[in-house]
Design a protein around this motif. Structure first.
Motif, short mmCIF file in Angstrom:
data_model
loop_
_atom_site.label_atom_id
_atom_site.label_comp_id
_atom_site.label_asym_id
_atom_site.label_seq_id
_atom_site.Cartn_x
_atom_site.Cartn_y
_atom_site.Cartn_z
N LEU A 1 0.69 -1.30 -0.13
CA LEU A 1 -0.23 -0.05 0.01
C LEU A 1 1.10 1.27 -0.15
CD1 LEU A 1 -3.01 -0.59 2.03
CD2 LEU A 1 -3.18 0.07 0.52
N ALA B 1 2.83 2.24 -3.15
CA ALA B 1 1.80 2.17 -4.19
C ALA B 1 1.51 3.71 -4.48
CB ALA B 1 0.42 1.81 -4.19
N ALA B 2 1.02 4.05 -2.74
CA ALA B 2 1.21 5.36 -2.89
C ALA B 2 2.49 6.35 -2.88
CB ALA B 2 0.32 5.87 -1.79
N GLN C 1 -5.38 3.44 3.06
CA GLN C 1 -6.31 3.02 2.43
C GLN C 1 -6.84 4.23 2.07
OE1 GLN C 1 -7.34 0.20 1.04
NE2 GLN C 1 -6.29 -1.40 2.01
N GLU D 1 -4.60 6.34 0.11
CA GLU D 1 -4.34 6.09 -1.56
C GLU D 1 -5.07 6.60 -2.14
OE1 GLU D 1 -3.59 2.19 -4.10
OE2 GLU D 1 -4.51 2.08 -2.28
N THR E 1 -4.90 9.03 -5.53
CA THR E 1 -5.28 8.65 -7.18
C THR E 1 -6.78 9.90 -7.12
OG1 THR E 1 -7.55 7.09 -6.06
CG2 THR E 1 -5.40 6.39 -6.56
N MET F 1 0.82 13.05 -5.12
CA MET F 1 1.87 12.38 -4.08
C MET F 1 2.16 14.20 -2.97
SD MET F 1 1.99 9.71 -2.00
CE MET F 1 1.86 9.76 0.19
#
Length: 314
Positions: free
Chosen positions: A152, A155-156, A230, A233, A237, A242
């Motif tokens: 996680l 991915a961020a 969660q 992220e 999106t 970021m």
């Protein structure tokens, strides 16, 4: 076992509880924008949905994360019960479950109140695409992509490679100047706040983000729990950035500011060429609502956050 109805009275008090105070005007703004988003009911949206039922159903699990958008409201009252595993949501006398038929349990009372409000505010038709907090809770509970904490985080952080505010145009000059004036201060803040280098570039390849920058931000995000990650992220999106997400979560930016900065080039083009009024307004408000919901979710799920219960004072 405690039970209460989240919207009883509808003034600034809950039945048996004082409302939740969120620190600062920024969080009040999150609540307001999130509430506005729940009112945007005209266009279907996909998303994770919660279910109510006696137990696992293979056919339900197979289609659990399909883009179902609406169904007729089948309950009258929404309440919250504190159980051994946390706070549960009750629709009449049935316990809310996730798409994978797990008991819908959240770690904090404040988050339970917010989710219960989403369900209670639905009218004759349940519009799942307006229930962003429920969606985030489902994702945290079911973890449909089966990612661990490290995945996680990475991915961020990977969004840094394509961060919206790090990509610059070379023309027209007015847009070049606008990006410099609006985006540079945020990048400078992030570099100073975290002691890293980020920079910007006009190259189609984008800026070269130093490995140390990524390591520092990975270490910073590791201080958040899985639920908060969660939410982070999700916000990343929405904003495609970021850096803007860090500014929002760290209270450097408001939701309105973060959304406007993420849409800077689009807003520039709209001011220059005009827009389809209803479409632009809808998309802007929806993005604000989703971003506000994500930021609120992060706050309510962060272990370091102390939620105080006292009368709401404007």
């Amino acid at each position: 076992m405690r039970r209460f109805h989240p919207l009883a009275g509808r003034e600034n008090t809950w039945r048996g509880f004082a409302p939740v105070i969120l620190p600062g005007a920024m969080w009040r703004s999150c609540l307001r924008l999130w509430d506005e988003g729940r009112r945007l009911l005209n266009r279907p949206r996909g998303g994770l949905i919660a279910s109510v039922g006696p137990g696992p159903n293979p056919r339900l699990q197979a289609r659990a994360y399909a883009p179902l958008t609406e169904r007729k409201r089948f309950y009258q009252n929404v309440s919250i019960t504190q159980g051994e595993g946390g706070f549960e949501i009750n629709l009449d006398h049935r316990k809310l479950k996730t798409p994978q038929a797990k008991l819908f349990t959240v770690p904090s009372e404040a988050l339970a109140i917010a989710v219960a409000t989403e369900w209670d505010s639905q009218q004759d038709t349940i519009k799942f695409y307006t229930m962003h907090l429920t969606t985030l809770c489902n994702t945290s509970l079911d973890n449909p992509t089966q990612r661990n904490k490290d995945q996680l985080i990475r991915a961020a952080v990977k969004f840094l490679d394509t961060d919206t505010i790090c990509y610059r145009v070379e023309e027209p000059e007015t847009l070049v100047e606008l990006q410099k004036n609006e985006w540079d201060p945020v990048i400078e803040w992030a570099e100073k706040r975290y002691g890293v280098e980020i920079g910007s570039s006009t190259s189609i390849m984008g800026p070269s983000i130093p490995a140390r920058t990524q390591e520092v931000l990975i270490s910073h995000l590791a201080s958040y729990n899985m639920w908060a990650l969660q939410g982070i992220e999700f916000v990343v999106t929405q904003l495609k950035s970021m850096v803007l997400t860090l500014g929002l979560i760290d209270l450097r930016l408001t939701v309105e500011q973060a959304v406007l900065l993420s849409r800077l080039e689009e807003e520039y083009q709209i001011q220059k060429w005009g827009n389809i009024e209803w479409a632009h307004d809808y998309e802007l408000q929806e993005l604000r609502a989703r971003t506000a919901a994500g930021a609120l979710f992060v706050h309510l799920c962060s272990e370091s956050t102390t939620v105080k219960h006292k009368l709401l004072r404007e």
